[in-house]
Scaffold this active site. Structure first.
Site, PDB file in Angstrom:
ATOM      1  N   TYR A 136     -10.076   1.382  18.457  1.00 56.25           N
ATOM      2  CA  TYR A 136     -11.291   0.669  18.862  1.00 56.25           C
ATOM      3  C   TYR A 136     -11.114   0.002  20.231  1.00 56.25           C
ATOM      4  O   TYR A 136     -11.757  -0.985  20.543  1.00 56.25           O
ATOM      5  CB  TYR A 136     -11.669  -0.392  17.816  1.00 56.25           C
ATOM      6  CG  TYR A 136     -11.990   0.157  16.434  1.00 56.25           C
ATOM      7  CD1 TYR A 136     -12.086   1.526  16.183  1.00 56.25           C
ATOM      8  CD2 TYR A 136     -12.210  -0.705  15.372  1.00 56.25           C
ATOM      9  CE1 TYR A 136     -12.370   2.011  14.915  1.00 56.25           C
ATOM     10  CE2 TYR A 136     -12.504  -0.230  14.096  1.00 56.25           C
ATOM     11  CZ  TYR A 136     -12.577   1.135  13.875  1.00 56.25           C
ATOM     12  OH  TYR A 136     -12.865   1.608  12.618  1.00 56.25           O
ATOM     13  N   LYS A 187       0.004   7.537  10.656  1.00 58.62           N
ATOM     14  CA  LYS A 187      -0.226   8.963  10.415  1.00 58.62           C
ATOM     15  C   LYS A 187       0.675   9.696  11.401  1.00 58.62           C
ATOM     16  O   LYS A 187       0.225  10.478  12.234  1.00 58.62           O
ATOM     17  CB  LYS A 187      -1.717   9.284  10.632  1.00 58.62           C
ATOM     18  CG  LYS A 187      -2.127  10.688  10.269  1.00 58.62           C
ATOM     19  CD  LYS A 187      -2.008  11.008   8.792  1.00 58.62           C
ATOM     20  CE  LYS A 187      -2.287  12.488   8.555  1.00 58.62           C
ATOM     21  NZ  LYS A 187      -2.001  12.924   7.176  1.00 58.62           N
ATOM     22  N   ASP A 220      -3.217   8.723   4.399  1.00 55.08           N
ATOM     23  CA  ASP A 220      -3.898   9.446   3.317  1.00 55.08           C
ATOM     24  C   ASP A 220      -3.193   9.193   1.985  1.00 55.08           C
ATOM     25  O   ASP A 220      -3.828   8.959   0.954  1.00 55.08           O
ATOM     26  CB  ASP A 220      -4.018  10.942   3.637  1.00 55.08           C
ATOM     27  CG  ASP A 220      -2.762  11.538   4.264  1.00 55.08           C
ATOM     28  OD1 ASP A 220      -1.828  10.774   4.608  1.00 55.08           O
ATOM     29  OD2 ASP A 220      -2.707  12.767   4.418  1.00 55.08           O
ATOM     30  N   ASP A 244      -9.310  -0.694   8.686  1.00 51.78           N
ATOM     31  CA  ASP A 244     -10.749  -0.885   8.474  1.00 51.78           C
ATOM     32  C   ASP A 244     -11.157  -0.120   7.216  1.00 51.78           C
ATOM     33  O   ASP A 244     -11.824  -0.650   6.318  1.00 51.78           O
ATOM     34  CB  ASP A 244     -11.480  -0.348   9.720  1.00 51.78           C
ATOM     35  CG  ASP A 244     -12.967  -0.649   9.715  1.00 51.78           C
ATOM     36  OD1 ASP A 244     -13.438  -1.350   8.800  1.00 51.78           O
ATOM     37  OD2 ASP A 244     -13.670  -0.171  10.634  1.00 51.78           O
ATOM     38  N   ASP A 248     -12.053  -1.613   3.075  1.00 53.32           N
ATOM     39  CA  ASP A 248     -13.278  -1.373   2.294  1.00 53.32           C
ATOM     40  C   ASP A 248     -12.902  -0.820   0.922  1.00 53.32           C
ATOM     41  O   ASP A 248     -13.474  -1.212  -0.104  1.00 53.32           O
ATOM     42  CB  ASP A 248     -14.201  -0.369   3.002  1.00 53.32           C
ATOM     43  CG  ASP A 248     -15.220  -1.059   3.923  1.00 53.32           C
ATOM     44  OD1 ASP A 248     -14.900  -2.136   4.451  1.00 53.32           O
ATOM     45  OD2 ASP A 248     -16.327  -0.515   4.106  1.00 53.32           O
TER      46      ASP A 248
HETATM   47 MG    MG Z   1     -15.350  -2.046   8.135  1.00 50.64          MG
END
Ligand code: MG
Ligand code: NAI
Length: 352
Positions: A136, A187, A220, A244, A248
């Site tokens: 980001y 990763k 993963d 992020d 969730d």
């Molecule tokens: Mg989020």
């Protein structure tokens, strides 16, 4: 009397509903404690005003925010503004402008709440998200728009300083928890530059923390571990994008997105830190009075802790748990309580 200045930015959608509830609970916390007060200033930076004014943050807005002890943030995102415009217009300029590089996201199954997992009670995690760079960082571009040869790039940026400081923060936090365990998530099999550097720096920093047990997992694979073996994880450190997504999932596994809380910390305290629920504007329930305010209350507790009011923070968390245990649940948790019912119950528990 200790006094803290608080900048409240309710934002969009259910943001104003949960922030109003959060401010009520904070006022009750301060009243019950008796040792501190919060001077709250509200900022009307949101998408509706963006459409009228052409900006989210006015000229000089960040400098004004800077003088506050903490920022209490709702959500930003509207059906009338593209999501990348609203996110980069309001939330990211604050998080990045104030170098809030450590994003702390606890997940735990609160009493009385049902997890979609049979072994949900084993969830007791803190996900540490790198919050200033990575995927980001805002590096990328588009060329030849609309043509068959159109190109879009999105470059992740990882710096040694940025990676080092988030690992150090994660080790410090892991060291303070009973299990003292830190899982590195990257990763680095498929992404062989920045991710491999993440891994290397992690194990360099680890040498300073021999009391913290470490392991590593690909991003993963860690999702399967979160679902199948929740007890095997304690603190997780991951990049901006990976964490992020994982947080969730962590919120959903612990009952609802309406529970997940987060702190965007500038650990050096050169700038104010920002406290917010992890959820967004939730268009589908906006204005119905049924938004779950628990995420906002939890982040309010994290804010009190950050401000140095540890006893009040603990008391608020206990009041939240007494409320969830008593079955005062909003519809996202399968109940029929309103935002107001939950807020009143938490304020009541605080006073009793
Ligand atoms: Mg989020
Ligand atoms: P969302 O978090 O707004 O909603 C996802 C689902 O979770 C919806 O069904 C919603 O009703 C439910 N939900 C979320 N919070 C809840 C709560 N407190 N109580 C009960 N149910 C809740 O995510 P979505 O739909 O992806 O995004 C909607 C808008 O919010 C977009 O504009 C997006 O860009 C923005 N957004 C903003 C964030 C922020 O300000 N930090 C974070 C995530 C999304």
């Amino acid at each position: 009397m200790r006094e803290y200045s608080l900048a409240a930015i309710p934002g969009d959608g259910i943001g104003p509903e949960v922030i109003a509830a959060g401010l009520q609970v904070l006022a009750a916390s301060a009243a019950v404690d008796g040792g501190f007060r919060l001077a709250v200033e509200r900022f009307d930076w949101n998408s509706e005003n963006f459409l009228k004014r052409g900006h989210y943050i006015p000229e000089g807005g960040l400098e004004r925010l800077r003088s506050f002890d903490a920022i209490f943030f709702g959500a930003v995102g509207s059906l009338e503004v593209a999501d990348h415009v609203s996110l980069w217009g309001l939330r990211l300029p604050i998080a990045q402008g104030f170098d809030q590089y450590a994003n702390v996201r606890p997940a735990r199954l609160l009493p009385g709440i049902k997890s979609p997992l049979a072994n949900g009670a084993d969830i007791d995690w803190v996900i540490i998200r790198e919050n200033s760079e990575g995927e980001y960082a805002g590096h990328g571009g588009r060329a030849h728009r609309g043509l068959p040869i159109e190109v879009g790039t999105e470059t992740a940026v990882f710096t040694r300083a940025g990676v080092q400081r988030i690992h150090r923060f994660a080790f410090e936090l892991a060291r303070k928890r009973p299990r003292r365990q830190l899982t590195l998530v990257t990763k680095s099999n498929a992404q062989r530059f920045g991710m491999v550097m993440w891994d290397e720096i992690f194990f360099e920093v680890a040498r300073d923390y021999p009391d913290v047990r470490t392991d590593r997992e690909l991003v993963d694979a860690v999702t399967t571990r979160m679902v199948l073996k929740p007890k095997s994880l304690d603190v997780v450190v991951a990049t901006n994008l990976h964490a992020d997504i994982l947080s969730d999932l962590a919120a959903a596994l612990s009952g609802s997105l309406g529970i997940g809380a987060t702190a965007n910390l500038n650990p050096e305290r050169q700038f104010p830190s920002m406290f917010e629920p992890i959820h967004g504007s939730a268009f589908d329930i906006t204005g119905k009075g049924i938004a779950n305010p628990i995420a906002t209350f939890w982040t309010a507790s994290m804010m009190l802790e950050h401000l140095g009011e540890a006893a009040a923070a603990r008391r608020l968390m206990q009041a939240i748990e007494a409320t969830t245990a008593a079955g005062v649940h909003t519809p996202d948790l399968g109940g029929n309580a309103t935002t107001r019912d939950v807020t009143d119950a938490v304020c009541g528990a605080l006073r009793s």
